[in-house]
Design a protein around this motif. Structure first.
Motif, PDB file in Angstrom:
ATOM      1  N   TRP A 215       0.856  -1.184   0.000  1.00 27.12           N
ATOM      2  CA  TRP A 215       0.000   0.000   0.000  1.00 27.12           C
ATOM      3  C   TRP A 215       0.901   1.247   0.000  1.00 27.12           C
ATOM      4  CZ3 TRP A 215      -5.093   0.458  -0.706  1.00 27.12           C
ATOM      5  CH2 TRP A 215      -5.891  -0.675  -0.543  1.00 27.12           C
ATOM      6  N   VAL A 216       0.500   2.223  -0.853  1.00 29.63           N
ATOM      7  CA  VAL A 216       1.268   3.463  -0.972  1.00 29.63           C
ATOM      8  C   VAL A 216       0.307   4.640  -0.805  1.00 29.63           C
ATOM      9  CG1 VAL A 216       2.753   4.879  -2.431  1.00 29.63           C
ATOM     10  CG2 VAL A 216       2.901   2.380  -2.542  1.00 29.63           C
ATOM     11  N   LYS A 217       0.733   5.618   0.008  1.00 28.87           N
ATOM     12  CA  LYS A 217      -0.062   6.835   0.201  1.00 28.87           C
ATOM     13  C   LYS A 217       0.519   7.942  -0.660  1.00 28.87           C
ATOM     14  CE  LYS A 217      -1.748   9.903   3.887  1.00 28.87           C
ATOM     15  NZ  LYS A 217      -1.713  10.170   5.349  1.00 28.87           N
ATOM     16  N   LEU A 218      -0.346   8.561  -1.528  1.00 28.92           N
ATOM     17  CA  LEU A 218       0.113   9.589  -2.457  1.00 28.92           C
ATOM     18  C   LEU A 218      -0.702  10.872  -2.294  1.00 28.92           C
ATOM     19  CD1 LEU A 218       0.607   7.720  -5.880  1.00 28.92           C
ATOM     20  CD2 LEU A 218       2.367   8.473  -4.289  1.00 28.92           C
ATOM     21  N   PRO A 219      -0.052  12.039  -2.442  1.00 27.01           N
ATOM     22  CA  PRO A 219      -0.807  13.302  -2.479  1.00 27.01           C
ATOM     23  C   PRO A 219      -1.637  13.378  -3.752  1.00 27.01           C
ATOM     24  CG  PRO A 219       1.498  13.690  -3.019  1.00 27.01           C
ATOM     25  CD  PRO A 219       1.398  12.258  -2.584  1.00 27.01           C
ATOM     26  N   LEU A 220      -2.761  14.052  -3.669  1.00 31.05           N
ATOM     27  CA  LEU A 220      -3.678  14.143  -4.806  1.00 31.05           C
ATOM     28  C   LEU A 220      -3.499  15.489  -5.494  1.00 31.05           C
ATOM     29  CD1 LEU A 220      -5.979  12.623  -6.251  1.00 31.05           C
ATOM     30  CD2 LEU A 220      -7.574  13.791  -4.728  1.00 31.05           C
ATOM     31  N   ALA A 259      -0.851  10.839  -8.582  1.00 32.49           N
ATOM     32  CA  ALA A 259      -2.310  10.679  -8.658  1.00 32.49           C
ATOM     33  C   ALA A 259      -2.911  12.054  -8.883  1.00 32.49           C
ATOM     34  CB  ALA A 259      -2.857  10.040  -7.394  1.00 32.49           C
ATOM     35  N   ALA A 260      -3.800  12.193  -9.846  1.00 37.85           N
ATOM     36  CA  ALA A 260      -4.373  13.504 -10.192  1.00 37.85           C
ATOM     37  C   ALA A 260      -5.842  13.345 -10.559  1.00 37.85           C
ATOM     38  CB  ALA A 260      -3.611  14.119 -11.350  1.00 37.85           C
ATOM     39  N   VAL A 261      -6.686  14.263 -10.045  1.00 39.62           N
ATOM     40  CA  VAL A 261      -8.114  14.259 -10.350  1.00 39.62           C
ATOM     41  C   VAL A 261      -8.320  14.575 -11.825  1.00 39.62           C
ATOM     42  CG1 VAL A 261     -10.349  15.327  -9.864  1.00 39.62           C
ATOM     43  CG2 VAL A 261      -8.708  14.942  -8.007  1.00 39.62           C
ATOM     44  N   VAL A 262      -9.270  13.875 -12.438  1.00 36.79           N
ATOM     45  CA  VAL A 262      -9.561  14.068 -13.852  1.00 36.79           C
ATOM     46  C   VAL A 262     -10.740  15.021 -13.999  1.00 36.79           C
ATOM     47  CG1 VAL A 262     -10.246  12.933 -15.990  1.00 36.79           C
ATOM     48  CG2 VAL A 262      -8.715  11.759 -14.386  1.00 36.79           C
ATOM     49  N   PHE A 263     -10.528  16.094 -14.736  1.00 31.14           N
ATOM     50  CA  PHE A 263     -11.610  17.034 -15.056  1.00 31.14           C
ATOM     51  C   PHE A 263     -11.926  16.910 -16.528  1.00 31.14           C
ATOM     52  CE2 PHE A 263      -9.659  18.850 -11.292  1.00 31.14           C
ATOM     53  CZ  PHE A 263     -10.754  19.187 -10.521  1.00 31.14           C
ATOM     54  N   GLY A 264     -13.208  16.847 -16.851  1.00 30.18           N
ATOM     55  CA  GLY A 264     -13.616  16.692 -18.226  1.00 30.18           C
ATOM     56  C   GLY A 264     -13.390  17.950 -19.033  1.00 30.18           C
ATOM     57  N   PRO A 265     -13.535  17.854 -20.362  1.00 31.13           N
ATOM     58  CA  PRO A 265     -13.313  19.016 -21.241  1.00 31.13           C
ATOM     59  C   PRO A 265     -14.369  20.110 -21.043  1.00 31.13           C
ATOM     60  CG  PRO A 265     -14.207  17.165 -22.480  1.00 31.13           C
ATOM     61  CD  PRO A 265     -13.889  16.653 -21.121  1.00 31.13           C
ATOM     62  N   TYR A 276      -9.781   9.598 -10.739  1.00 27.22           N
ATOM     63  CA  TYR A 276      -8.447  10.194 -10.749  1.00 27.22           C
ATOM     64  C   TYR A 276      -7.468   9.247 -11.434  1.00 27.22           C
ATOM     65  CZ  TYR A 276      -7.904   7.344  -6.472  1.00 27.22           C
ATOM     66  OH  TYR A 276      -7.878   6.323  -5.546  1.00 27.22           O
ATOM     67  N   ASP A 277      -6.528   9.873 -12.154  1.00 28.74           N
ATOM     68  CA  ASP A 277      -5.514   9.118 -12.883  1.00 28.74           C
ATOM     69  C   ASP A 277      -4.353   8.764 -11.966  1.00 28.74           C
ATOM     70  OD1 ASP A 277      -6.799   9.060 -15.327  1.00 28.74           O
ATOM     71  OD2 ASP A 277      -5.924  10.970 -15.985  1.00 28.74           O
ATOM     72  N   LEU A 286      -1.634  -1.509 -10.908  1.00 29.33           N
ATOM     73  CA  LEU A 286      -2.558  -1.059  -9.875  1.00 29.33           C
ATOM     74  C   LEU A 286      -3.516  -2.191  -9.519  1.00 29.33           C
ATOM     75  CD1 LEU A 286      -3.630   1.313  -8.143  1.00 29.33           C
ATOM     76  CD2 LEU A 286      -5.153   1.859 -10.068  1.00 29.33           C
ATOM     77  N   VAL A 287      -3.593  -2.525  -8.230  1.00 32.55           N
ATOM     78  CA  VAL A 287      -4.483  -3.573  -7.766  1.00 32.55           C
ATOM     79  C   VAL A 287      -5.784  -2.983  -7.234  1.00 32.55           C
ATOM     80  CG1 VAL A 287      -4.741  -5.506  -6.161  1.00 32.55           C
ATOM     81  CG2 VAL A 287      -2.504  -5.034  -7.191  1.00 32.55           C
ATOM     82  N   LYS A 288      -5.661  -1.902  -6.463  1.00 33.33           N
ATOM     83  CA  LYS A 288      -6.855  -1.324  -5.854  1.00 33.33           C
ATOM     84  C   LYS A 288      -6.612   0.141  -5.512  1.00 33.33           C
ATOM     85  CE  LYS A 288     -10.146  -2.177  -2.085  1.00 33.33           C
ATOM     86  NZ  LYS A 288     -10.463  -3.032  -0.901  1.00 33.33           N
ATOM     87  N   LYS A 289      -7.690   0.960  -5.646  1.00 36.33           N
ATOM     88  CA  LYS A 289      -7.632   2.370  -5.257  1.00 36.33           C
ATOM     89  C   LYS A 289      -8.546   2.605  -4.049  1.00 36.33           C
ATOM     90  CE  LYS A 289      -8.858   4.312  -9.175  1.00 36.33           C
ATOM     91  NZ  LYS A 289      -9.061   5.359 -10.210  1.00 36.33           N
ATOM     92  N   ASN A 290      -8.085   3.431  -3.140  1.00 38.80           N
ATOM     93  CA  ASN A 290      -8.895   3.784  -1.978  1.00 38.80           C
ATOM     94  C   ASN A 290      -8.746   5.292  -1.710  1.00 38.80           C
ATOM     95  OD1 ASN A 290     -10.465   3.701   0.321  1.00 38.80           O
ATOM     96  ND2 ASN A 290      -8.829   2.918   1.639  1.00 38.80           N
ATOM     97  N   PRO A 291      -9.792   6.050  -1.996  1.00 41.98           N
ATOM     98  CA  PRO A 291     -11.107   5.628  -2.498  1.00 41.98           C
ATOM     99  C   PRO A 291     -11.087   5.441  -4.010  1.00 41.98           C
ATOM    100  CG  PRO A 291     -11.081   7.985  -2.189  1.00 41.98           C
ATOM    101  CD  PRO A 291      -9.751   7.516  -1.712  1.00 41.98           C
ATOM    102  N   GLU A 292     -12.203   4.921  -4.543  1.00 42.41           N
ATOM    103  CA  GLU A 292     -12.287   4.723  -5.983  1.00 42.41           C
ATOM    104  C   GLU A 292     -12.504   6.051  -6.699  1.00 42.41           C
ATOM    105  OE1 GLU A 292     -11.899   2.098  -7.903  1.00 42.41           O
ATOM    106  OE2 GLU A 292     -11.387   0.780  -6.226  1.00 42.41           O
TER     107      GLU A 292
END
Length: 301
Positions: A215-220, A259-265, A276-277, A286-292
């Motif tokens: 498990w890895v903790k990343l800033p968003l 890890a970065a939030v995806v915003f639509g066009p 988020y990407d 990638l096995v699992k994201k928390n949160p999805e």
């Protein structure tokens, strides 16, 4: 004088005749070697044990005739048409010895044969491939494949009944540099009495790094379009990733993660659950994201 000469010649002739007569009737004993020749063999039959090359025949007969036996090609015909698969005893039939009644058979060695009989057959078997060797401790064997995976074998029926598959083992060491795959032509592991077609097959081994999950903790991160601002429910995410164990021995791998939030066009104001990407180092998945998803509130500036 002439009559005496004729009388002497006649006496000499009678003496020679008498000598041949006496010599011919003199009885002697001897041993004769007689090769064994198989006759009427069933198709595919083999005698694995017990068959001798020749018989030794002890006989008695007129000296003159016995002396000529060595110049004759005498053989004993062994009829094998009635033989069955397995062990059996076959008696030597002295009546089948190629000798006339002039000779008296005293002894035959051997007088019986203890035969082990089998039959040559063919069958198809599957192959089981394996690899044996030294490997760098950070790597593992992933798969071994063989081509073709079926071969035809030929040999004694009693032996082939016990063979359902054969093993082919590729022997190669990779203590340092480990290739992704390695190919060799390898012979089959079969008893000497069994033939295979083909006798060698192509074996390919596939290798890869040993992995584990962490498990890895990343800033968003966020990259909003111009004219908008956003508030997220949390500023970090936790990721379960799988990767080579050698990669996780220090924290340098984190520099290749994000890890970065995806915003639509067409971004609009409102509250959303956004995806988020994730960017991972080479060789990781990638096995699992928390949160999805990330709860995000978007407003116009």
């Amino acid at each position: 004088m002439t009559k005496n000469w004729q009388t002497m010649l006649l006496a000499l002739a009678m003496a020679i005749f008498t000598w041949f007569l006496v010599t011919g009737r003199e009885v002697v004993e001897t041993w004769v070697d007689m090769p064994v020749v198989m006759t009427n063999p069933p198709e595919g039959m083999i005698i694995e044990d017990g068959l001798v090359d020749k018989l030794q025949v002890r006989l008695r007969g007129p000296k003159g005739l016995v002396g000529n036996l060595a110049n004759q090609n005498l053989t004993y015909p062994l009829d094998v048409s009635h033989l069955k698969i397995g062990k059996q005893v076959v008696d030597i039939d002295s009546s089948k010895l190629p000798l006339t009644s002039t000779y008296e058979i005293i002894e035959v060695k051997p007088n019986r044969l203890k035969l082990t009989v089998d039959r040559r057959i063919t069958k198809m078997i599957s192959l089981e491939a394996a690899w044996a060797g030294k490997l760098h401790p950070d790597y593992k064997l992933q798969e071994v494949v063989v081509s073709p995976d079926l071969v035809e074998i030929r040999g004694p029926e009693t032996m082939l009944r016990k063979i359902g598959k054969a093993k082919v083992v590729m022997h190669e060491d990779f203590p340092d540099e480990v290739p992704r795959n390695w190919v060799e032509d390898v012979g089959l592991e079969l008893p000497e009495e069994v033939e295979a077609s083909p006798s060698q097959v192509r074996v390919e081994g596939f290798f890869g790094p040993k992995t584990r999950e962490i498990w890895v903790k990343l800033p968003l991160d966020m990259e909003l379009p111009d004219g908008f601002r956003a508030k997220v429910g949390q500023d970090y995410v936790r990721l379960l990733i799988e990767g080579p164990i050698s990669l996780f021995r220090n924290n340098e791998y984190r520099k290749a993660m994000s890890a970065a939030v995806v915003f639509g066009p067409e971004t609009v104001a409102g509250s959303f659950d956004l995806d988020y990407d994730v960017v991972l180092p080479d060789g990781c998945r990638l096995v699992k994201k928390n949160p999805e998803t990330i709860k995000t509130t978007i407003k116009k500036k």
